[in-house]
Design a protein around this motif. Structure first.
Motif, PDB file in Angstrom:
ATOM      1  N   PHE A 156       0.835  -1.196   0.000  1.00 51.86           N
ATOM      2  CA  PHE A 156       0.000   0.000   0.000  1.00 51.86           C
ATOM      3  C   PHE A 156       0.865   1.239   0.000  1.00 51.86           C
ATOM      4  O   PHE A 156       1.965   1.244   0.544  1.00 51.86           O
ATOM      5  CB  PHE A 156      -0.933   0.010   1.220  1.00 51.86           C
ATOM      6  CG  PHE A 156      -1.812  -1.199   1.263  1.00 51.86           C
ATOM      7  CD1 PHE A 156      -3.040  -1.207   0.602  1.00 51.86           C
ATOM      8  CD2 PHE A 156      -1.402  -2.338   1.956  1.00 51.86           C
ATOM      9  CE1 PHE A 156      -3.841  -2.340   0.639  1.00 51.86           C
ATOM     10  CE2 PHE A 156      -2.195  -3.464   1.988  1.00 51.86           C
ATOM     11  CZ  PHE A 156      -3.425  -3.470   1.330  1.00 51.86           C
ATOM     12  N   ASP A 157       0.290   2.270  -0.581  1.00 54.13           N
ATOM     13  CA  ASP A 157       1.037   3.510  -0.683  1.00 54.13           C
ATOM     14  C   ASP A 157       0.777   4.361   0.570  1.00 54.13           C
ATOM     15  O   ASP A 157       0.061   5.350   0.510  1.00 54.13           O
ATOM     16  CB  ASP A 157       0.600   4.248  -1.963  1.00 54.13           C
ATOM     17  CG  ASP A 157       1.418   5.507  -2.170  1.00 54.13           C
ATOM     18  OD1 ASP A 157       2.527   5.592  -1.578  1.00 54.13           O
ATOM     19  OD2 ASP A 157       0.942   6.388  -2.894  1.00 54.13           O
ATOM     20  N   VAL A 158       1.328   3.910   1.663  1.00 58.89           N
ATOM     21  CA  VAL A 158       1.148   4.654   2.917  1.00 58.89           C
ATOM     22  C   VAL A 158       2.494   4.785   3.631  1.00 58.89           C
ATOM     23  O   VAL A 158       3.399   3.984   3.415  1.00 58.89           O
ATOM     24  CB  VAL A 158       0.164   3.944   3.886  1.00 58.89           C
ATOM     25  CG1 VAL A 158      -1.260   4.024   3.384  1.00 58.89           C
ATOM     26  CG2 VAL A 158       0.595   2.510   4.125  1.00 58.89           C
ATOM     27  N   THR A 159       2.587   5.793   4.477  1.00 53.00           N
ATOM     28  CA  THR A 159       3.761   5.936   5.330  1.00 53.00           C
ATOM     29  C   THR A 159       3.392   5.346   6.679  1.00 53.00           C
ATOM     30  O   THR A 159       2.323   5.618   7.209  1.00 53.00           O
ATOM     31  CB  THR A 159       4.114   7.421   5.556  1.00 53.00           C
ATOM     32  OG1 THR A 159       3.598   8.154   4.467  1.00 53.00           O
ATOM     33  CG2 THR A 159       5.586   7.601   5.744  1.00 53.00           C
ATOM     34  N   VAL A 160       4.276   4.507   7.208  1.00 50.23           N
ATOM     35  CA  VAL A 160       4.006   3.915   8.524  1.00 50.23           C
ATOM     36  C   VAL A 160       5.025   4.433   9.515  1.00 50.23           C
ATOM     37  O   VAL A 160       6.226   4.372   9.275  1.00 50.23           O
ATOM     38  CB  VAL A 160       4.085   2.374   8.470  1.00 50.23           C
ATOM     39  CG1 VAL A 160       3.863   1.800   9.862  1.00 50.23           C
ATOM     40  CG2 VAL A 160       3.068   1.827   7.488  1.00 50.23           C
ATOM     41  N   ASN A 161       4.509   4.975  10.590  1.00 49.80           N
ATOM     42  CA  ASN A 161       5.394   5.458  11.639  1.00 49.80           C
ATOM     43  C   ASN A 161       5.078   4.697  12.927  1.00 49.80           C
ATOM     44  O   ASN A 161       3.950   4.747  13.416  1.00 49.80           O
ATOM     45  CB  ASN A 161       5.172   6.974  11.818  1.00 49.80           C
ATOM     46  CG  ASN A 161       6.208   7.579  12.726  1.00 49.80           C
ATOM     47  OD1 ASN A 161       7.214   6.931  13.040  1.00 49.80           O
ATOM     48  ND2 ASN A 161       5.969   8.804  13.153  1.00 49.80           N
ATOM     49  N   LEU A 175      -0.533   5.990  10.399  1.00 51.30           N
ATOM     50  CA  LEU A 175      -0.595   5.763   8.956  1.00 51.30           C
ATOM     51  C   LEU A 175      -0.886   7.090   8.269  1.00 51.30           C
ATOM     52  O   LEU A 175      -1.790   7.817   8.670  1.00 51.30           O
ATOM     53  CB  LEU A 175      -1.723   4.785   8.626  1.00 51.30           C
ATOM     54  CG  LEU A 175      -1.573   3.341   9.078  1.00 51.30           C
ATOM     55  CD1 LEU A 175      -2.811   2.552   8.677  1.00 51.30           C
ATOM     56  CD2 LEU A 175      -0.325   2.712   8.483  1.00 51.30           C
ATOM     57  N   ASP A 176      -0.119   7.357   7.247  1.00 48.31           N
ATOM     58  CA  ASP A 176      -0.391   8.575   6.494  1.00 48.31           C
ATOM     59  C   ASP A 176      -0.425   8.255   5.005  1.00 48.31           C
ATOM     60  O   ASP A 176       0.267   7.366   4.537  1.00 48.31           O
ATOM     61  CB  ASP A 176       0.674   9.635   6.796  1.00 48.31           C
ATOM     62  CG  ASP A 176       0.082  11.031   6.707  1.00 48.31           C
ATOM     63  OD1 ASP A 176      -1.075  11.161   6.217  1.00 48.31           O
ATOM     64  OD2 ASP A 176       0.757  11.983   7.127  1.00 48.31           O
ATOM     65  N   GLY A 177      -1.243   8.995   4.255  1.00 52.79           N
ATOM     66  CA  GLY A 177      -1.386   8.764   2.822  1.00 52.79           C
ATOM     67  C   GLY A 177      -2.773   9.206   2.407  1.00 52.79           C
ATOM     68  O   GLY A 177      -3.464   9.909   3.170  1.00 52.79           O
ATOM     69  N   ILE A 212      -5.359   4.399   3.080  1.00 48.59           N
ATOM     70  CA  ILE A 212      -5.378   4.108   4.512  1.00 48.59           C
ATOM     71  C   ILE A 212      -6.497   3.119   4.839  1.00 48.59           C
ATOM     72  O   ILE A 212      -6.291   2.132   5.553  1.00 48.59           O
ATOM     73  CB  ILE A 212      -5.553   5.406   5.347  1.00 48.59           C
ATOM     74  CG1 ILE A 212      -4.293   6.283   5.191  1.00 48.59           C
ATOM     75  CG2 ILE A 212      -5.796   5.089   6.809  1.00 48.59           C
ATOM     76  CD1 ILE A 212      -4.374   7.613   5.889  1.00 48.59           C
ATOM     77  N   ALA A 213      -7.674   3.360   4.254  1.00 43.71           N
ATOM     78  CA  ALA A 213      -8.812   2.469   4.513  1.00 43.71           C
ATOM     79  C   ALA A 213      -8.491   1.058   4.057  1.00 43.71           C
ATOM     80  O   ALA A 213      -8.761   0.063   4.762  1.00 43.71           O
ATOM     81  CB  ALA A 213     -10.056   2.990   3.803  1.00 43.71           C
ATOM     82  N   LYS A 214      -7.863   0.958   2.880  1.00 47.23           N
ATOM     83  CA  LYS A 214      -7.502  -0.362   2.346  1.00 47.23           C
ATOM     84  C   LYS A 214      -6.461  -1.036   3.246  1.00 47.23           C
ATOM     85  O   LYS A 214      -6.520  -2.226   3.516  1.00 47.23           O
ATOM     86  CB  LYS A 214      -6.963  -0.215   0.908  1.00 47.23           C
ATOM     87  CG  LYS A 214      -8.072  -0.249  -0.135  1.00 47.23           C
ATOM     88  CD  LYS A 214      -7.498  -0.523  -1.516  1.00 47.23           C
ATOM     89  CE  LYS A 214      -7.514   0.771  -2.352  1.00 47.23           C
ATOM     90  NZ  LYS A 214      -6.779   0.653  -3.607  1.00 47.23           N
TER      91      LYS A 214
END
Lengths: 341, 222
Positions: free
Chosen positions: A288-293, A314-316, A321-323
């Motif tokens: 997924f195209d998200v940033t995970v911190n 989660l950011d994006g 994010i929902a997916k």
């Protein structure tokens, strides 16, 4: 091994009747470590005292190792008690006796000869790791050493059941762990059934196979430790579980993070057993195209597997994010959104 | 001022009086110890939440103990004259003092025994019960050993009180240093006799206290 059926204990006082234990039903298997957790006044202390007849139920029956403890009296009860030992929060050693003499006491009660007693006491001292302290008096021992004497004393007559009444509540965390390890070791080596009561979830997590949660004299929740950790039902159980899974400051930290991050979502992941070992985060970033911190996390070991929580940010795009959250849900990982961004 | 010091003192008589005092003290201490221990144990065991909880019995023993503890000793001796005459056959001599000494001191000691037993941690008694101990095992292997320092310091105090009581009993003809100090010292105005008798009593008291302290600290492993 232990069967508690429809047990009630009612104390009458001038202010009316108090239900210390209210309609409790429990079956405890042979070789099991069974924990009862509750705040003080929940009735757990009364409950454990019924298992060796120190308290008698007002109603119902208590059977331990084939004996109906709630019915028998006199010599038969004394005989039964030799098979149901107990250790205590404040150790309850005789200060007038040395370590050796304290451990020997239950053997004297059982009528074991002097020669046999000496031999057995030596074995027990080795078992609990008190070599070299045989001739000390309790006042010369540390709390942990005193509880070791208590345990050796409780094991002297080869009991079938060991009852632990807040056995670690008076000890510091490190000593608590060493005593708990000793209990697990004894349980494995001797196949002893252990029933313990405590108000510390840490103790339950560390050594128990099953747990019952008590509140106002009733058992409000019961199950395998991992199950209860994974899926606590009652508010009181949730509070106890939080004692060990969430560090004290979690709430504050999360609140602070909410202030800090103005986009994305903060998500709490709960890992239980096998799922704790899967590379969920790696998969998340790859697919997924998200940033995970990663914000905060903790894994706890229980007797039947590990349990952990992880807070991530989660950011994006909203869609991604929902997916991503949906994906985590399919990975046998509990997921809870703390805040919508 | 002319006469030399201590010229009135009849030393063999003084020694005889000392042994009489020691005799009365020793016998009454032993009897008080046994009787007081029994009464104290009964008081404790029949008390609330205890092994033989029994309100009527406890109330009766407690009343008995309180009554005999509060009667002034000198009056107790007089009250016990009929009993003493039956038991000893005479109202004169060291033996005649014994019933009053024992009846006066045993209830006093019984209360101290009870207090000593109450100081035992309830958890220790519960632990013994949880091991399957019978009541007699609990008495002889838990209650008595665990309260021993209190029992010994209690009997020390009681023994010292008994030395004082023997001096009082002396006044009514029981013999001993009190009798000597009163008859020879006070009534015949021989102050040196009174002084020496007092010093000897002090020495006895000091020795008892010293022995009691040594034994107590030796057996106390807390």
């Amino acid at each position: 091994m232990i069967s508690i059926k429809n047990v009630r204990k009612i104390y009458s006082s001038r202010q009316g009747n108090v239900h210390a234990v209210d309609n409790v039903n429990v079956e405890i298997n042979e070789g099991e470590i069974f924990g009862v957790i509750g705040y003080s006044g929940a009735g757990k202390s009364t409950l454990i005292r019924m298992l060796n007849g120190l308290e008698l139920p007002t109603e119902g029956s208590v059977t331990v190792a084939g004996r109906v403890v709630s019915k028998i009296r006199g010599g038969e009860l004394r005989k039964a008690r030799q098979e149901i030992s107990m250790i205590f929060q404040h150790f309850n050693l005789l200060w007038s006796r040395t370590v050796r003499e304290n451990i020997s006491f239950p053997l004297e009660i059982a009528g074991v000869t002097r020669k046999e007693r000496t031999k057995r006491v030596d074995e027990l001292i080795k078992l609990v790791g008190l070599e070299g302290r045989e001739d000390s008096y309790p006042s010369q021992l540390s709390g942990g050493q005193k509880q070791r004497v208590g345990i050796a004393r409780a094991l002297a007559n080869n009991p079938k059941v060991l009852l632990c009444d807040e056995a670690t509540s008076a000890l510091d965390p490190q000593t608590t762990d060493s005593i708990l390890e000793l209990l697990v070791d004894i349980n494995k080596r001797l196949g002893l059934t252990i029933v313990l009561i405590t108000h510390e979830m840490h103790v339950i997590r560390k050594i128990c196979h099953r747990v019952a949660v008590m509140e106002n004299g009733r058992i409000v929740e019961m199950g395998s430790v991992l199950e209860v950790f994974k899926n606590p039902q009652q508010p009181i159980t949730k509070r106890f579980v939080q004692q060990v899974t969430e560090p004290e400051e979690t709430k504050e930290t999360v609140e602070q993070l909410i202030e800090q991050y103005h986009s994305g979502e903060i998500v709490q992941l709960t890992f239980v057993g096998g799922s704790a070992e899967q590379p969920v985060i790696t998969n998340l970033i790859r697919h997924f195209d998200v940033t995970v911190n990663i914000l905060q996390g903790k894994i706890s070991q229980t007797q039947s597997g590990s349990y952990g929580t992880l807070f991530i940010h989660l950011d994006g795009s909203k869609d991604e994010i929902a997916k991503a959250i949906e994906f985590i849900g399919t990975q046998q990982v509990g997921v809870e959104v703390i805040r919508n961004g | 001022m002319d006469k030399p010091y201590f010229q009135d003192i009849d030393w063999p008589g003084m020694w005889a009086a000392t042994t009489e005092t020691l005799y009365m003290t020793a016998i009454s201490v032993v009897a008080t110890f046994i009787l007081g221990l029994l009464l104290g144990l009964l008081l404790f065991l029949t008390g609330k939440d205890n092994l033989w909880e029994n309100k009527p019995v406890n109330t009766i023993i407690s009343a008995f103990v309180n009554i005999f503890r509060s009667i002034p000793f000198i009056i107790l001796i007089v009250l016990l004259i009929p009993l003493t005459t039956i038991l000893v056959g005479s109202m004169i001599g060291e033996n005649a003092a014994l019933p009053a000494l024992i009846v006066g001191a045993a209830p006093f000691y019984a209360r101290m025994v009870e207090i000593g037993l109450r100081e035992i941690d309830k958890g220790v008694i519960e632990a013994a019960k949880s091991m399957g101990a019978s009541t007699s095992t609990i008495i002889f292997k838990v209650l008595l050993p665990e309260s021993m320092p209190a029992l010994v310091s209690g009997i020390t105090v009681t023994a010292i009180a008994l030395v004082g009581y023997t001096a009082m009993a002396g006044v009514i003809g029981a013999g001993g240093l009190g009798n000597l100090a009163y008859l020879e010292g006070y009534q015949r105005s021989q102050n040196d006799v009174t002084l020496i008798a007092t010093i000897i009593i002090l020495i006895i008291v000091f020795i008892i206290q010293f022995l009691g302290d040594i034994i107590t600290s030796k057996i106390d492993k807390r």
